[in-house]
Write a protein that holds these residues in place. Sequence first.
Motif, short mmCIF file in Angstrom:
data_model
loop_
_atom_site.label_atom_id
_atom_site.label_comp_id
_atom_site.label_asym_id
_atom_site.label_seq_id
_atom_site.Cartn_x
_atom_site.Cartn_y
_atom_site.Cartn_z
N PRO A 1 101.30 4.47 -37.13
CA PRO A 1 102.32 3.58 -35.92
C PRO A 1 103.33 3.06 -36.66
CG PRO A 1 100.73 1.91 -36.92
CD PRO A 1 100.53 4.33 -37.54
N ASP A 2 104.83 2.15 -35.45
CA ASP A 2 106.20 1.86 -36.05
C ASP A 2 105.26 1.25 -37.50
OD1 ASP A 2 105.47 -0.57 -35.41
OD2 ASP A 2 106.59 -0.18 -33.18
N ALA A 3 106.47 0.84 -38.25
CA ALA A 3 106.50 0.06 -39.26
C ALA A 3 106.40 -1.18 -39.50
CB ALA A 3 108.31 0.00 -40.21
N LEU B 1 100.50 4.68 -30.17
CA LEU B 1 100.08 4.08 -30.94
C LEU B 1 100.43 2.80 -31.06
CD1 LEU B 1 97.57 5.06 -32.92
CD2 LEU B 1 99.31 5.22 -34.33
N SER B 2 101.70 2.72 -31.52
CA SER B 2 102.44 0.96 -31.97
C SER B 2 101.75 0.24 -30.67
CB SER B 2 103.76 1.14 -31.90
OG SER B 2 103.47 1.92 -33.63
N ALA B 3 101.81 0.50 -29.61
CA ALA B 3 101.79 -0.56 -28.27
C ALA B 3 100.62 -0.19 -28.01
CB ALA B 3 102.46 0.29 -27.60
N LEU C 1 104.64 13.87 -30.44
CA LEU C 1 104.43 13.62 -31.17
C LEU C 1 105.30 11.87 -31.54
CD1 LEU C 1 104.77 16.21 -34.46
CD2 LEU C 1 102.75 15.08 -33.11
N PHE C 2 106.53 11.98 -31.09
CA PHE C 2 106.91 11.04 -30.75
C PHE C 2 106.65 9.82 -30.04
CE2 PHE C 2 110.20 7.92 -29.37
CZ PHE C 2 110.79 7.40 -30.34
N ASN C 3 105.88 10.10 -29.10
CA ASN C 3 105.58 9.62 -28.39
C ASN C 3 104.18 9.17 -28.36
OD1 ASN C 3 107.57 10.21 -26.16
ND2 ASN C 3 106.79 11.42 -24.95
N ALA C 4 103.73 10.22 -28.98
CA ALA C 4 102.30 9.63 -29.99
C ALA C 4 102.66 8.33 -30.89
CB ALA C 4 101.73 10.41 -30.61
N SER C 5 103.30 8.29 -31.60
CA SER C 5 103.70 7.09 -32.81
C SER C 5 103.50 5.93 -31.69
CB SER C 5 105.23 7.87 -33.57
OG SER C 5 105.25 6.65 -34.30
N VAL D 1 102.13 -5.45 -40.64
CA VAL D 1 100.38 -6.48 -39.96
C VAL D 1 98.88 -5.61 -40.43
CG1 VAL D 1 99.55 -7.84 -38.26
CG2 VAL D 1 102.16 -7.28 -38.21
N LEU D 2 99.46 -4.59 -40.28
CA LEU D 2 97.53 -3.88 -40.53
C LEU D 2 97.37 -4.02 -42.24
CD1 LEU D 2 97.41 -1.02 -37.85
CD2 LEU D 2 96.59 -2.88 -37.71
#
Length: 137
Positions: free
Chosen positions: A73-75, A44-46, A37-41, A80-81
């Motif tokens: 994704p990260d903050a 996704l952010s990248a 789950l950490f890697n997924a976030s 931005v989105l």
Amino acid sequence: MEITYPAKITPQDSGFFVQFVDLPDTFTEGQTMEEALFNASEVLSAMMGWRLDEGKDIPAPSLNVKDARYIAPDAKTQAVLLLRQARGDRTLADLARAMGTSWPQAKRLEDVHHWPSLKTLDRAARVLGKRLVLSME
């Protein structure tokens, strides 16, 4: 408004494989569910950052996907989105004028490599008729 994307998580012999439903080229894995789950976030952010940098379309997240985990994704990427969604058809020049700032400063608000202050994000939200709300998970 919350930005989360559905991902299917598949157990494997060595851990868990994560594949995003709306972004088939975005996937990762982890030895534990927590790591997956950490890697997924992170991935996704990248991927969102790359799409934003390249001017590529970002699909809206699918809703109510059966057996999916919704991942944010990260903050910085979320900011931005969310600003882009809130801005709608308004130009960056319109946003800059309403905020009483320059066009380059307004453009930086939609740059995932820039980390705007909460004060600036709050001001942008207010001129767009929104309210900045924070949460921690």
